[in-house]
Design a protein around this motif. Sequence first.
Motif, mmCIF file in Angstrom:
data_model
loop_
_atom_site.group_PDB
_atom_site.id
_atom_site.type_symbol
_atom_site.label_atom_id
_atom_site.label_comp_id
_atom_site.label_asym_id
_atom_site.label_seq_id
_atom_site.Cartn_x
_atom_site.Cartn_y
_atom_site.Cartn_z
ATOM 1 N N PRO A 250 0.825 -1.207 0.000
ATOM 2 C CA PRO A 250 0.000 0.000 0.000
ATOM 3 C C PRO A 250 0.865 1.264 0.000
ATOM 4 N N TYR A 251 0.373 2.321 -0.631
ATOM 5 C CA TYR A 251 1.121 3.581 -0.644
ATOM 6 C C TYR A 251 0.144 4.741 -0.754
ATOM 7 N N GLU A 252 0.689 5.910 -0.463
ATOM 8 C CA GLU A 252 -0.115 7.116 -0.592
ATOM 9 C C GLU A 252 0.689 8.085 -1.440
ATOM 10 N N ILE A 253 0.034 8.746 -2.397
ATOM 11 C CA ILE A 253 0.769 9.745 -3.178
ATOM 12 C C ILE A 253 0.707 11.070 -2.439
ATOM 13 N N ASN A 254 1.875 11.617 -2.153
ATOM 14 C CA ASN A 254 1.954 12.888 -1.426
ATOM 15 C C ASN A 254 2.586 13.931 -2.336
ATOM 16 N N PRO A 255 1.762 14.805 -2.936
ATOM 17 C CA PRO A 255 2.281 15.775 -3.909
ATOM 18 C C PRO A 255 3.241 16.782 -3.281
ATOM 19 N N ARG A 256 3.262 16.861 -1.950
ATOM 20 C CA ARG A 256 4.172 17.809 -1.291
ATOM 21 C C ARG A 256 5.527 17.193 -0.982
ATOM 22 N N LEU A 257 5.666 15.921 -1.273
ATOM 23 C CA LEU A 257 6.937 15.258 -0.988
ATOM 24 C C LEU A 257 7.954 15.677 -2.048
ATOM 25 N N VAL A 258 8.891 16.581 -1.684
ATOM 26 C CA VAL A 258 9.872 17.039 -2.671
ATOM 27 C C VAL A 258 11.290 16.684 -2.251
ATOM 28 N N ARG A 259 11.474 16.214 -1.018
ATOM 29 C CA ARG A 259 12.791 15.839 -0.502
ATOM 30 C C ARG A 259 13.688 17.069 -0.380
ATOM 31 N N GLY A 260 14.598 16.961 0.569
ATOM 32 C CA GLY A 260 15.413 18.119 0.908
ATOM 33 C C GLY A 260 16.607 18.357 -0.001
ATOM 34 N N LEU A 261 16.943 17.386 -0.817
ATOM 35 C CA LEU A 261 18.179 17.521 -1.586
ATOM 36 C C LEU A 261 17.847 17.805 -3.041
ATOM 37 N N ASP A 262 18.734 18.515 -3.711
ATOM 38 C CA ASP A 262 18.446 18.955 -5.080
ATOM 39 C C ASP A 262 18.566 17.865 -6.128
ATOM 40 N N TYR A 263 19.251 16.756 -5.787
ATOM 41 C CA TYR A 263 19.639 15.858 -6.875
ATOM 42 C C TYR A 263 18.562 14.900 -7.354
ATOM 43 N N TYR A 264 17.386 14.933 -6.759
ATOM 44 C CA TYR A 264 16.376 13.936 -7.136
ATOM 45 C C TYR A 264 15.629 14.266 -8.429
ATOM 46 N N ASN A 265 15.187 13.223 -9.140
ATOM 47 C CA ASN A 265 14.234 13.376 -10.243
ATOM 48 C C ASN A 265 13.297 12.171 -10.216
ATOM 49 N N LEU A 266 12.229 12.224 -10.998
ATOM 50 C CA LEU A 266 11.235 11.142 -11.038
ATOM 51 C C LEU A 266 10.831 10.678 -9.627
ATOM 52 N N THR A 267 10.953 9.369 -9.378
ATOM 53 C CA THR A 267 10.422 8.812 -8.129
ATOM 54 C C THR A 267 11.097 9.346 -6.866
ATOM 55 N N VAL A 268 10.311 9.807 -5.912
ATOM 56 C CA VAL A 268 10.820 10.042 -4.556
ATOM 57 C C VAL A 268 9.871 9.359 -3.583
ATOM 58 N N PHE A 269 10.406 8.898 -2.463
ATOM 59 C CA PHE A 269 9.538 8.228 -1.479
ATOM 60 C C PHE A 269 10.072 8.399 -0.063
ATOM 61 N N GLU A 270 9.159 8.281 0.874
ATOM 62 C CA GLU A 270 9.521 8.276 2.289
ATOM 63 C C GLU A 270 8.683 7.232 3.000
ATOM 64 N N TRP A 271 9.273 6.623 4.010
ATOM 65 C CA TRP A 271 8.538 5.722 4.900
ATOM 66 C C TRP A 271 8.380 6.441 6.234
ATOM 67 N N VAL A 272 7.141 6.564 6.679
ATOM 68 C CA VAL A 272 6.855 7.421 7.829
ATOM 69 C C VAL A 272 6.037 6.661 8.874
ATOM 70 N N THR A 273 6.374 6.885 10.146
ATOM 71 C CA THR A 273 5.581 6.322 11.234
ATOM 72 C C THR A 273 5.050 7.460 12.096
ATOM 73 N N ASP A 274 3.911 7.225 12.758
ATOM 74 C CA ASP A 274 3.435 8.272 13.672
ATOM 75 C C ASP A 274 3.844 7.965 15.111
ATOM 76 N N ARG A 275 4.727 6.984 15.284
ATOM 77 C CA ARG A 275 5.117 6.591 16.649
ATOM 78 C C ARG A 275 6.378 7.302 17.152
ATOM 79 N N LEU A 276 6.930 8.193 16.376
ATOM 80 C CA LEU A 276 8.191 8.823 16.797
ATOM 81 C C LEU A 276 8.044 10.331 16.946
ATOM 82 N N GLY A 277 6.824 10.825 17.063
ATOM 83 C CA GLY A 277 6.626 12.260 17.163
ATOM 84 C C GLY A 277 6.984 12.955 15.864
#
Length: 433
Positions: A250-277
């Motif tokens: 399962p995944y969610e598309i997050n249009p605001r996910l741009v990542r902090g570094l300049d070198y990315y193109n095409l696919t970007v992703f993050e794995w996130v938990t709500d258990r770490l504040g």
Amino acid sequence: MSQTIQSVRGMNDILPGESELWELFEETIRSWLKSYGYRPIRLPIVEPTPLFKRAIGEVTDIVEKEMYSFEDSLNGEQLTLRPEGTAGCVRAVIQHNLAAQRPQRLYYMGQMFRHERPQKGRYRQFNQVGIESFGFAGPDIDAEQILMCARLWDDLGLDGIKLQLNSLGQLEERANYRAELIAYFEKHADLLDEDAKRRLYTNPLRILDSKNPAMQEMITGAPQLMAHLGAESLAHFEGVQQILRDVGIPYEINPRLVRGLDYYNLTVFEWVTDRLGAQGTVCAGGRYDGLVEQLGGKPTPACGFAMGVERLVTLIRESGAEPELEGVDVYLVHQGDAASRMAPRVAEGLRDQGINVLFNCGGGSFKSQMKKADASAAMFAVIIGDDEANAGEVTLKPLRAEEGPGQRNEQKRVSVDLVADEIMNAFFDGDDA
Ligand code: ATP
Ligand code: MG
């Protein structure tokens, strides 16, 4: 008395009790990476500062304010403690021409350094496990890297880590979008904070990823990059999603996910938990097809991610998935002259058979040595007094006696030659039961 010296703020010792969990984590990591054919690469912790400026981008949190940089006092070279692993890995791939013959799947693990405000899940020295692949252009490798993460969470006994996905398209596609985005932010200039104002013309996409609560509503209304992507970029993104759907990730598309570094193109992703504040991202990555060329190599498609080890280890501990730590097998108790001369030989003999032995150092009465044996969590005490020594024997005493009667719980005298066999048999019996 002189003042004691403390560790540098945000750089932590990992003490026994915790460090075993780190080692178990690392063992899991190594066999997981091996099962996907990733090979280890070991890179320097210090690199030339221009490497990070060129790779990560001048207008990023890391390069603007988080790097530990210094001048080499001997030759004046500008150096930096690595804040992340991708730049150094790409440098090494170019320097050694690694991707020339065939594609590469590489991984690294180790310390990274960023001058951030220390808080839970955010430190100045922290550890990452990162993988990078070179020479694969299609969406299959992006998907593979994402699937790998899903398997790792499973291997580590973690749940509730959610996948967020986005596509940044290509540079040209971002250029059109950039102009539209700047116009939108200019219209809402009164809502922009200092960081955002500074980035408005240098790196407006980064504003999308601001965590400032006062800007959230305005950012949610901003135009979206997806609308600017061409057919090829969209097909790549769809290719990644197709594989994830086929495998059932399962995944969610997050249009605001741009990542902090300049070198990315095409696919970007993050794995996130709500258990770490607030520090909820445990793994982040994506494609960076332009970076190898940007750093002087031949154009080479590339894709990778890095995960935060401190955050994952915290999750493992807090979710109760912590594996049981194994003690030693044997605590070796010895007292008397003859016994103490024989004891090291017995201990080494047991170790020859693959048995882990904690040897009593520092002497002490039988009673006090037996207390240490109990506290060691060993399965057996091997006890040697002069009596035993003179007979060429030892006393074997089970320390983790099971409930009820049974021979296994009783101590017995055993010839030195047979003690390893006795211990091995006891372990086997235990497994059978
Ligand atoms: P954040 O938004 O939390 O600052 P980032 O985008 O700067 O993260 P990356 O450069 O993508 O982080 O690094 C990958 C992972 O490394 C992060 O998702 C996180 O788990 C971990 N990480 C990054 N910075 C730190 C830090 N200062 N302390 C501990 N872990 C960190
Ligand atoms: Mg950061």
